[in-house]
Write a protein that holds these residues in place. Structure first.
Motif, PDB file in Angstrom:
ATOM      1  N   HIS A 243     -79.276  36.372  23.343  1.00  0.00           N
ATOM      2  CA  HIS A 243     -79.457  36.042  24.759  1.00  0.00           C
ATOM      3  C   HIS A 243     -80.693  35.150  24.921  1.00  0.00           C
ATOM      4  CE1 HIS A 243     -76.313  38.634  26.338  1.00  0.00           C
ATOM      5  NE2 HIS A 243     -76.708  39.556  25.481  1.00  0.00           N
ATOM      6  N   ASN A 244     -80.486  33.978  25.490  1.00  0.00           N
ATOM      7  CA  ASN A 244     -81.573  32.990  25.531  1.00  0.00           C
ATOM      8  C   ASN A 244     -82.751  33.432  26.399  1.00  0.00           C
ATOM      9  OD1 ASN A 244     -79.911  32.466  27.993  1.00  0.00           O
ATOM     10  ND2 ASN A 244     -81.396  30.815  28.304  1.00  0.00           N
ATOM     11  N   HIS A 245     -82.505  34.326  27.360  1.00  0.00           N
ATOM     12  CA  HIS A 245     -83.584  34.699  28.284  1.00  0.00           C
ATOM     13  C   HIS A 245     -84.291  35.985  27.868  1.00  0.00           C
ATOM     14  CE1 HIS A 245     -81.126  37.894  30.227  1.00  0.00           C
ATOM     15  NE2 HIS A 245     -80.125  37.084  29.933  1.00  0.00           N
ATOM     16  N   MET A 246     -84.040  36.463  26.642  1.00  0.00           N
ATOM     17  CA  MET A 246     -84.701  37.678  26.173  1.00  0.00           C
ATOM     18  C   MET A 246     -85.788  37.400  25.139  1.00  0.00           C
ATOM     19  SD  MET A 246     -81.656  40.494  25.915  1.00  0.00           S
ATOM     20  CE  MET A 246     -80.629  40.887  27.340  1.00  0.00           C
ATOM     21  N   PRO A 281     -73.320  30.561  -1.119  1.00  0.00           N
ATOM     22  CA  PRO A 281     -72.239  29.591  -0.873  1.00  0.00           C
ATOM     23  C   PRO A 281     -70.930  30.305  -0.587  1.00  0.00           C
ATOM     24  CG  PRO A 281     -72.786  29.714  -3.208  1.00  0.00           C
ATOM     25  CD  PRO A 281     -73.838  30.499  -2.503  1.00  0.00           C
ATOM     26  N   GLY A 282     -70.118  29.671   0.247  1.00  0.00           N
ATOM     27  CA  GLY A 282     -68.850  30.289   0.635  1.00  0.00           C
ATOM     28  C   GLY A 282     -68.952  31.162   1.867  1.00  0.00           C
ATOM     29  N   PHE A 283     -70.163  31.386   2.354  1.00  0.00           N
ATOM     30  CA  PHE A 283     -70.374  32.122   3.605  1.00  0.00           C
ATOM     31  C   PHE A 283     -71.253  31.258   4.502  1.00  0.00           C
ATOM     32  CE2 PHE A 283     -72.696  34.872   6.477  1.00  0.00           C
ATOM     33  CZ  PHE A 283     -71.733  35.749   6.930  1.00  0.00           C
ATOM     34  N   LEU A 284     -70.961  31.277   5.800  1.00  0.00           N
ATOM     35  CA  LEU A 284     -71.743  30.484   6.741  1.00  0.00           C
ATOM     36  C   LEU A 284     -72.458  31.393   7.729  1.00  0.00           C
ATOM     37  CD1 LEU A 284     -72.604  27.713   7.804  1.00  0.00           C
ATOM     38  CD2 LEU A 284     -70.591  27.760   9.291  1.00  0.00           C
ATOM     39  N   ALA A 285     -73.778  31.364   7.686  1.00  0.00           N
ATOM     40  CA  ALA A 285     -74.613  32.066   8.665  1.00  0.00           C
ATOM     41  C   ALA A 285     -74.969  31.086   9.774  1.00  0.00           C
ATOM     42  CB  ALA A 285     -75.865  32.605   7.999  1.00  0.00           C
ATOM     43  N   LEU A 286     -74.576  31.407  11.001  1.00  0.00           N
ATOM     44  CA  LEU A 286     -74.885  30.587  12.164  1.00  0.00           C
ATOM     45  C   LEU A 286     -75.858  31.350  13.058  1.00  0.00           C
ATOM     46  CD1 LEU A 286     -71.289  29.379  13.104  1.00  0.00           C
ATOM     47  CD2 LEU A 286     -73.126  27.913  12.253  1.00  0.00           C
ATOM     48  N   TYR A 287     -76.878  30.656  13.542  1.00  0.00           N
ATOM     49  CA  TYR A 287     -77.821  31.256  14.475  1.00  0.00           C
ATOM     50  C   TYR A 287     -77.894  30.360  15.698  1.00  0.00           C
ATOM     51  CZ  TYR A 287     -82.109  33.396  16.299  1.00  0.00           C
ATOM     52  OH  TYR A 287     -83.029  34.050  17.100  1.00  0.00           O
ATOM     53  N   GLY A 288     -77.691  30.955  16.859  1.00  0.00           N
ATOM     54  CA  GLY A 288     -77.728  30.188  18.098  1.00  0.00           C
ATOM     55  C   GLY A 288     -78.033  31.100  19.257  1.00  0.00           C
ATOM     56  N   MET A 289     -77.555  30.712  20.419  1.00  0.00           N
ATOM     57  CA  MET A 289     -77.905  31.483  21.611  1.00  0.00           C
ATOM     58  C   MET A 289     -76.684  31.716  22.497  1.00  0.00           C
ATOM     59  SD  MET A 289     -79.838  28.537  23.870  1.00  0.00           S
ATOM     60  CE  MET A 289     -80.197  27.551  22.416  1.00  0.00           C
ATOM     61  N   GLU A 290     -76.789  32.802  23.260  1.00  0.00           N
ATOM     62  CA  GLU A 290     -75.839  33.098  24.330  1.00  0.00           C
ATOM     63  C   GLU A 290     -76.569  32.782  25.634  1.00  0.00           C
ATOM     64  OE1 GLU A 290     -72.664  36.548  25.666  1.00  0.00           O
ATOM     65  OE2 GLU A 290     -74.340  37.090  24.361  1.00  0.00           O
ATOM     66  N   TRP A 291     -76.200  31.639  26.226  1.00  0.00           N
ATOM     67  CA  TRP A 291     -76.942  31.112  27.375  1.00  0.00           C
ATOM     68  C   TRP A 291     -76.346  31.656  28.663  1.00  0.00           C
ATOM     69  CZ3 TRP A 291     -76.228  28.438  31.881  1.00  0.00           C
ATOM     70  CH2 TRP A 291     -77.341  27.789  32.449  1.00  0.00           C
ATOM     71  N   GLY A 292     -77.232  32.050  29.596  1.00  0.00           N
ATOM     72  CA  GLY A 292     -76.794  32.439  30.931  1.00  0.00           C
ATOM     73  C   GLY A 292     -76.941  33.917  31.184  1.00  0.00           C
ATOM     74  N   ASP A 306     -80.873  23.417  17.871  1.00  0.00           N
ATOM     75  CA  ASP A 306     -82.156  23.741  17.247  1.00  0.00           C
ATOM     76  C   ASP A 306     -83.257  23.900  18.282  1.00  0.00           C
ATOM     77  OD1 ASP A 306     -80.986  23.663  14.736  1.00  0.00           O
ATOM     78  OD2 ASP A 306     -81.438  21.545  14.435  1.00  0.00           O
ATOM     79  N   GLU A 307     -82.887  23.863  19.556  1.00  0.00           N
ATOM     80  CA  GLU A 307     -83.842  24.056  20.649  1.00  0.00           C
ATOM     81  C   GLU A 307     -83.473  25.329  21.416  1.00  0.00           C
ATOM     82  OE1 GLU A 307     -83.870  20.567  23.192  1.00  0.00           O
ATOM     83  OE2 GLU A 307     -83.120  19.359  21.526  1.00  0.00           O
ATOM     84  N   LEU A 308     -84.465  26.111  21.759  1.00  0.00           N
ATOM     85  CA  LEU A 308     -84.263  27.263  22.633  1.00  0.00           C
ATOM     86  C   LEU A 308     -84.264  26.781  24.074  1.00  0.00           C
ATOM     87  CD1 LEU A 308     -84.051  30.307  23.199  1.00  0.00           C
ATOM     88  CD2 LEU A 308     -86.556  30.414  23.117  1.00  0.00           C
ATOM     89  N   LEU A 309     -83.207  27.122  24.806  1.00  0.00           N
ATOM     90  CA  LEU A 309     -83.074  26.709  26.201  1.00  0.00           C
ATOM     91  C   LEU A 309     -83.416  27.875  27.115  1.00  0.00           C
ATOM     92  CD1 LEU A 309     -79.619  24.881  25.915  1.00  0.00           C
ATOM     93  CD2 LEU A 309     -81.901  24.034  25.319  1.00  0.00           C
ATOM     94  N   GLY A 310     -84.007  27.576  28.269  1.00  0.00           N
ATOM     95  CA  GLY A 310     -84.332  28.663  29.173  1.00  0.00           C
ATOM     96  C   GLY A 310     -84.865  28.179  30.503  1.00  0.00           C
ATOM     97  N   TRP A 311     -85.119  29.135  31.384  1.00  0.00           N
ATOM     98  CA  TRP A 311     -85.609  28.858  32.734  1.00  0.00           C
ATOM     99  C   TRP A 311     -86.786  29.771  33.103  1.00  0.00           C
ATOM    100  CZ3 TRP A 311     -80.736  30.677  31.502  1.00  0.00           C
ATOM    101  CH2 TRP A 311     -80.543  32.054  31.660  1.00  0.00           C
ATOM    102  N   LEU A 319     -93.200  27.832  30.206  1.00  0.00           N
ATOM    103  CA  LEU A 319     -91.770  28.008  29.953  1.00  0.00           C
ATOM    104  C   LEU A 319     -91.557  28.794  28.677  1.00  0.00           C
ATOM    105  CD1 LEU A 319     -88.858  27.201  30.852  1.00  0.00           C
ATOM    106  CD2 LEU A 319     -89.093  25.234  29.301  1.00  0.00           C
ATOM    107  N   MET A 320     -90.664  29.790  28.750  1.00  0.00           N
ATOM    108  CA  MET A 320     -90.336  30.607  27.581  1.00  0.00           C
ATOM    109  C   MET A 320     -89.210  29.968  26.767  1.00  0.00           C
ATOM    110  SD  MET A 320     -92.263  33.291  27.485  1.00  0.00           S
ATOM    111  CE  MET A 320     -93.636  32.409  28.186  1.00  0.00           C
ATOM    112  N   ALA A 321     -89.294  28.693  26.517  1.00  0.00           N
ATOM    113  CA  ALA A 321     -88.236  27.974  25.810  1.00  0.00           C
ATOM    114  C   ALA A 321     -88.783  26.612  25.399  1.00  0.00           C
ATOM    115  CB  ALA A 321     -87.000  27.817  26.689  1.00  0.00           C
ATOM    116  N   ASP A 322     -88.010  25.945  24.534  1.00  0.00           N
ATOM    117  CA  ASP A 322     -88.350  24.569  24.165  1.00  0.00           C
ATOM    118  C   ASP A 322     -87.959  23.587  25.259  1.00  0.00           C
ATOM    119  OD1 ASP A 322     -89.234  25.015  21.363  1.00  0.00           O
ATOM    120  OD2 ASP A 322     -87.162  25.663  21.073  1.00  0.00           O
TER     121      ASP A 322
END
Length: 557
Positions: A243-246, A281-292, A306-311, A319-322
C-alpha cells in the motif's frame, strides 16, 4: 554531530517509520466482503449446501446484511429463491443454505445452472475522511458461480497440447525432457500471483498471528521471505504490492514520519527483488505498490515503478513519497503511468464507486487504456491464513471487469490472492498465467512486455491452461477482419480435468453496455457485424474451477 549510515538496514527503516505515538490502527480494508461457495457437484442423493460468508473488517457498530440467493436454470430463469438477513459485528458470519436438488415437485433437470448471490449491508456510517460525507449508506456485493445438476453433456473441445512451463523448458535445455508436442504454440507459460503484501505495509504476519490487515510495518516477514516462500510453493513469479500510503508507518497520516526513511524503504524493496532475481533464475520477484484507498477510491497495482507515489505529508509538510500523486485522481495517475511506461492492474474492482474519472465510475481515458493491462477477475479472500490451497472464501469480479472492457479498456483477466498473511500463493490453487516466447529470459522487462501484449489467462486451477485464438490470432491481439471469424478456446489440463461448460463472451468497447454470451461451443464461426468487438472465453472444469482467457479485439469491416 549526527551521523547516518549510507545503507540503513530494513529493520532500522521499519523502526524509524513505525514506532511513533501517532501510528493509527489499520482502517484501509474497511469494506464489505460477501462470498459464495457453491459446490459444483451434489452429494449422491442430489443434495448440496451453499456456503455464504459475510465480513466487514473494522466494523465499528453492528449492521445488517440482507441477502438473496437465486438458482438460475440453463435457460436463464430463476428456479429457486432463498432470502435472509444476518447481523454483522466483528468476525465473519457464515450462513448455510441447503438445497435438496429439487425444483417444485420433482428433481431438477440435468444441466449447468448458476447460483447467484446479492448481499446488501445496511447501517454502516459514511467515513467522512474518505468520502467527504456523513450518514449511512448501503453496500451491495454480487457473486455468481456455476454448478452441475445431474449429468449434463460435456462440450467438445479441440485437442490442444499444454504449453510448457519454465521448469519443463529448463529440463529441455538440459536434454532431460521430451520435445514439445506437435501443434503447441511457441510460448512458455509462467504461473504466479500478482497481488500480495509483506511487512512493508500491512501484510507479512505469521499464520498463527495473522488478523487480516496488520498494523503497518509491524509484522514479521518482509519481501525476501515472501519471494522465497512463493518460489518454494512452486510459483514462477510473485508481486509484492505494498500500500503506497503506508510507508509512513500508518494507515492514516503520521505527522512524525521521516520521508527519507519512507522513500528508502521502497528502494530497499526494489533492491531485495533485484537481489533475489540475480540468484534465482526461472523465478521473477516483482516489487511495486498498490496505489489508492478503497473507500470511494479503488486499488491499482503498479508493477514496474521505481518511484514511490503518494499524497500524504508529515507535520512539516514533507511528502512521504518520491513523486506527488493526488489522492483519488485516477486520470492524473493514468497520465503519469503512461508517461513513465508503467503498467497497472485494477484490483478487486467494484461495480460502482471506484476508479472515478469525471464523475464516472470505471471511467475511461486514453492514458488509462495504455497503462492498465489487467483486471482481477477472481481472488481468494485477502485475509486467508489457509496454506493448503483449499480456501473456500473466493470473490468473482467478472461483472466489474466486463464494465471495464465495455468502457473501452484493453485489459486481460488475472486472478490473485491479495495475501496479507505469510501464505503467499498458498491460499488456493488460482494463478495468473503469463505467456513469454520460448527462449525469452524471464525478467521484469520481458514480463512487462508480455503484460502489455495481454498474453495472459486467469485460472482457478494451477494445472490447467486456456489459450484463446481468433482466426489463429492469439488472445490479447487487436486486428481487422473481413468475412467469417473463428473463435477457439484451447483448454489443457495436466491433472486430467475435463471441461463442463464453455462460454464465448462478446462486447463492444466504449459502448458501456452489457457483455453477453454468443456461444457455448469451444470452436465457433460466424461473421460479426461491422464495427469493433471484443471476445473472450470462459471455461468451467468438471470440478467447478473456472478459467478466463484474455480477450481479442476485432474490427470487422
Amino acid at each position: 554531530m549526527k551521523t547516518t549510515s549510507p545503507t540503513p538496514t530494513i529493520g532500522a527503516l521499519l523502526l524509524a517509520l513505525c514506532c511513533s505515538s501517532a501510528v493509527a490502527a489499520p482502517a484501509e480494508h474497511k469494506e464489505f466482503e460477501a462470498t459464495l461457495h457453491a459446490p459444483f457437484k451434489a452429494a449422491p442423493d442430489a443434495r448440496r449446501t451453499f456456503h455464504l460468508s459475510f465480513h466487514y473488517p473494522g466494523l465499528e457498530q453492528p449492521a445488517t446484511v440482507y441477502w438473496k440467493l437465486e438458482l438460475v436454470n440453463p435457460q436463464g430463469r430463476v428456479a429457486r429463491l432463498w432470502r435472509g438477513n444476518s447481523k454483522l459485528s466483528g468476525d465473519p458470519v457464515p450462513v448455510r443454505v441447503a438445497w435438496d436438488g429439487r425444483i417444485g415437485a420433482g428433481p431438477a433437470p440435468a444441466g449447468v445452472y448458476r447460483v447467484r448471490l446479492r448481499a446488501v449491508l445496511r447501517g454502516v456510517p459514511h467515513d467522512g475522511a474518505h468520502t467527504g460525507a456523513h450518514g449511512h449508506h448501503d453496500e451491495a456485493v454480487e457473486q455468481d458461480w456455476e454448478i452441475a445438476v445431474g449429468a449434463p453433456a460435456a462440450p467438445r473441445t479441440p485437442r490442444f497440447a499444454p504449453l510448457p512451463g519454465v521448469r519443463e523448458m529448463a529440463e529441455r535445455a538440459e536434454g532431460t525432457a521430451m520435445a514439445p508436442a506437435t501443434g503447441s504454440l511457441p510460448y512458455t507459460v509462467y504461473l504466479g500471483n500478482l497481488h500480495s503484501q509483506s511487512n512493508h505495509s500491512d501484510g507479512g504476519a505469521a499464520l498463527g498471528e495473522c488478523k487480516g490487515g496488520q498494523d503497518p510495518l509491524k509484522s514479521q516477514y518482509g519481501p525476501e521471505a515472501a519471494f522465497a516462500y512463493a518460489r518454494g510453493r512452486g510459483l514462477d513469479f510473485l508481486a509484492v504490492s505494498e500500500h503506497n500510503h503506508m510507508y509512513d508507518g500508518s494507515d492514516g497520516s503520521n505527522p512524525d514520519a521521516d520521508p527519507l526513511a519512507a522513500k528508502a524503504l521502497y528502494q530497499a524493496g526494489l533492491t531485495s527483488a533485484a537481489a533475489f532475481n540475480a540468484t534465482k533464475p526461472g523465478f521473477l520477484a516483482l516489487y511495486g505498490m498498490e496505489w489508492g484507498v478503497i473507500n470511494n477510491g479503488g486499488h491499482i497495482n503498479i508493477f514496474n515503478s521505481d518511484e514511490l507515489l503518494g499524497w500524504e505529508t508529515n507535520a512539516r509538510g514533507e511528502l512521504m513519497a518520491d513523486t506527488r500523486t493526488p489522492r483519488n485522481d485516477y486520470a492524473a495517475l493514468y497520465t503519469l503511468m503512461r508517461q513513465r511506461g508503467w503498467v497497472g492492474q485494477f484490483n478487486h474492482p467494484s461495480h460502482s464507486g471506484q476508479f472515478v474519472v469525471n464523475g464516472v465510475p470505471l471511467g475511461y481515458t486514453q492514458d488509462g487504456d495504455e497503462a492498465m493491462v489487467l483486471c482481477e477477475v477472481m481472488n481468494s479472500t485477502a485475509f486467508s491464513s489457509n496454506d493448503t490451497e483449499t480456501e473456500t472464501r473466493r470473490s468473482n469480479f467478472e461483472g466489474a471487469c466486463n464494465r471495464v472492457l465495455e468502457a473501452g479498456y484493453h485489459v486481460a483477466f488475472s486472478t490473485n490472492q491479495d495475501n496479507h498473511c505469510a501464505n503467499w500463493g498458498a491460499a488456493y490453487t488460482n494463478r495468473t498465467g503469463v505467456l513469454l516466447p520460448n527462449g525469452t529470459p524471464l525478467s521484469r522487462d520481458t514480463f512487462v512486455e508480455a503484460l502489455k501484449a495481454r498474453r495472459v489467462f486467469a485460472t482457478m486451477d494451477k494445472t490447467a491452461q486456456l489459450v484463446f485464438t481468433a482466426n489463429g490470432r492469439l488472445m490479447g491481439e487487436r486486428f481487422t477482419n473481413k468475412g467469417p471469424l473463428t473463435l477457439q478456446a484451447n483448454f489443457a489440463s495436466t491433472s486430467g480435468k475435463k471441461v463442463a461448460a464453455v462460454a464465448i463472451m462478446a462486447g463492444v468497447p466504449g459502448r458501456n453496455g452489457t457483455v453477453t454470451q454468443v456461444s457455448n461451443l469451444a470452436t465457433t464461426t460466424f461473421t460479426p457485424a461491422p464495427g469493433v468487438h471484443f471476445y473472450y472465453a470462459r471455461v468451467t472444469q468438471d470440478d467447478g474451477n473456472v478459467l478466463w482467457s484474455a480477450p481479442v479485439w476485432v474490427t470487422q469491416e
